[in-house]
Design a protein around this motif. Structure first.
Motif, mmCIF file in Angstrom:
data_model
loop_
_atom_site.group_PDB
_atom_site.id
_atom_site.type_symbol
_atom_site.label_atom_id
_atom_site.label_comp_id
_atom_site.label_asym_id
_atom_site.label_seq_id
_atom_site.Cartn_x
_atom_site.Cartn_y
_atom_site.Cartn_z
ATOM 1 N N UNK A 1 -41.714 -57.615 -79.752
ATOM 2 C CA UNK A 1 -42.804 -57.374 -80.689
ATOM 3 C C UNK A 1 -44.050 -58.038 -80.112
ATOM 4 N N UNK A 2 -45.142 -57.296 -79.889
ATOM 5 C CA UNK A 2 -46.306 -57.906 -79.233
ATOM 6 C C UNK A 2 -46.913 -59.061 -80.022
ATOM 7 N N UNK A 3 -46.724 -59.057 -81.336
ATOM 8 C CA UNK A 3 -47.348 -60.079 -82.163
ATOM 9 C C UNK A 3 -46.552 -61.382 -82.185
ATOM 10 N N UNK A 4 -45.337 -61.369 -81.609
ATOM 11 C CA UNK A 4 -44.560 -62.604 -81.475
ATOM 12 C C UNK A 4 -44.317 -62.970 -80.013
ATOM 13 N N UNK A 5 -44.865 -62.195 -79.115
ATOM 14 C CA UNK A 5 -44.767 -62.455 -77.680
ATOM 15 C C UNK A 5 -45.923 -63.402 -77.315
ATOM 16 N N UNK A 6 -45.661 -64.708 -77.332
ATOM 17 C CA UNK A 6 -46.724 -65.709 -77.247
ATOM 18 C C UNK A 6 -47.616 -65.567 -76.023
ATOM 19 N N UNK B 1 -45.804 -55.156 -69.936
ATOM 20 C CA UNK B 1 -45.216 -56.113 -70.868
ATOM 21 C C UNK B 1 -44.403 -55.420 -71.958
ATOM 22 N N UNK B 2 -44.622 -54.119 -72.153
ATOM 23 C CA UNK B 2 -43.992 -53.401 -73.261
ATOM 24 C C UNK B 2 -42.678 -52.767 -72.818
ATOM 25 N N UNK B 3 -41.956 -52.237 -73.795
ATOM 26 C CA UNK B 3 -40.795 -51.383 -73.556
ATOM 27 C C UNK B 3 -41.173 -49.973 -74.012
#
Length: 404
Positions: free
Chosen positions: A218-223, A341-343
């Motif tokens: 989840x991009x919003x929890x990927x620090x 960075x994504x899947x």
């Protein structure tokens, strides 16, 4: 010379047909880039707003852009990038025609917010399309080709808008609406039956082969990605002075007319059209992603600092040339970081978050920029922008080292 020409031509090789078609759609869309670069001048000259009122309206554009980027990314993962892009273009076209009928700060702000929300939902969906149709080894160049189309359109749009503004500012809204509608039609013809690549992979320069755990996708929890986007937001905060306070600076300090401002704004886009694919091709082969982003950010900082030194029209063109070089070495590679960075199942969310980082800057960038000008003058604004970008370059270095 032949060697340079060969490398330049090689930078365009290997790109998929779909990447070229997306670039054509983007070119037509951005050839209508008339309203936003001239919105500040429209409000001061036609509506007689003061500079703080201009900042308020432009801030509403930023709020709409944030909402549009988030919604666009969310919708893309659920209904697909084609529907989001086509819907955005079709709905935005009539809104451009309605804007001239709203002449008060509050009503114009609402209209600009609505337009921005709908129009910027296009961005994350378009980024996903670029990544989906690109060959894995050509993702950065596919983004560069798309940006080449954007900048070619942007080099034409403001120049045409400068001419139309001498007739009537209303014509820039009509022109923008027509271009968006044409882009919608051509996009539908090209892509309503076109299938994407089924297997989307990319070179993992930012993350190792063993991907991050799924719970962190989840991009919003990927620090690290969150911090990266914070620096992207700060970068874009400075970048967007290009279309908010810079035209006012040209008008009030250098006393340029609408024609001169239009051609000057289009100059950066023209430079990018000529050189970006070549420079990105060289940067991909010769330099690391980290060094490219850091150096490009420092170049942007230098260009803003140069505005405080005296010089004629030629000097302004040179500063924009330096800014264009910096832009070429930053924006395409920021998109590459987000894709890598994504899947496949979270590309819309990741690209939406990255677009949101740019959109968020639009909220406070116009208001703070115009407020600094109003209180301290343009010279203070340009020094502050240059220092902020220098600090951002250091931030990019640290966070990308952490990612890698």
């Amino acid at each position: 010379m032949k060697r340079i020409l060969s490398i330049y031509l090689d930078s365009f090789k290997g790109l998929s047909q779909a990447a070229w078609l997306l670039a054509i759609v983007m070119l037509i869309n951005r050839m209508g880039s008339m309203v936003i670069p001239f919105l500040g001048l429209y409000m001061t000259q036609v509506l007689h707003f003061d500079i703080k009122q201009v900042g308020v309206v432009l801030m509403s554009y930023g709020f709409g852009s944030v909402c549009g980027s988030y919604i666009g990314g969310w919708l893309t993962d659920r209904i697909g990038s084609f529907k989001v892009q086509f819907g955005s273009l079709v709905l935005a076209a009539p809104l451009f025609l309605l804007i001239p009928h709203f002449k008060e700060v509050q009503s114009l702000s609402i209209m600009i917010f609505t337009l921005s929300l709908i129009f910027d939902a296009f961005r994350p969906a378009n980024s996903v399309s670029v990544a989906s149709y690109a060959k894995p080894e050509n993702i950065t160049r596919a983004f560069s080709l798309n940006r080449l189309a954007i900048n070619l359109g942007f080099s034409i749009g403001p120049a045409v808008a400068g001419f139309l503004a001498t007739i009537s500012f209303n014509w820039i809204f009509y022109g923008n609406s027509f271009a968006v509608l044409c882009a919608a039609v051509i996009f539908f013809v090209f892509f309503h039956k076109r299938e994407k690549r089924s297997d989307i992979k990319s070179k993992k320069e930012i993350i190792p082969e063993n991907e991050l755990p799924q719970k962190r996708r989840n991009p919003y929890t990927d620090l690290p990605f969150v911090l990266f986007n914070i620096f992207c937001c700060i970068f874009s905060f400075c970048f967007f002075q290009l279309i908010t306070t810079l035209p006012l600076f040209y008008r009030e300090v250098h006393h340029l007319n609408d024609h001169q401002i239009g051609f000057l704004l289009g100059w950066s886009g023209f430079v990018i059209v000529l050189l970006e694919m070549f420079i990105v091709h060289i940067a991909e082969k010769r330099f690391s992603l980290i060094s490219t982003l850091v150096f490009g950010t420092f170049l942007c900082a230098s260009s803003y600092a140069m505005l405080n030194f005296t010089g004629g029209l030629g000097w302004l063109y040179f500063t924009f040339f330096i800014f264009g070089l910096g832009e070429m070495l930053t924006l395409p590679f920021m998109a590459t970081v987000s894709v890598n960075r994504s899947t496949p199942k979270t590309q819309g969310a990741y690209m939406g978050f990255n677009s949101l980082a740019f959109s968020a800057a639009n909220i406070f960038s116009p208001l703070l920029g115009t407020s600094i000008v109003d209180s301290f003058g343009f010279k203070t604004l340009w020094w502050a922008t240059a220092l902020t970008l220098s600090a951002t370059a250091i931030g990019f270095y640290l966070v990308l080292k952490w990612m890698k």
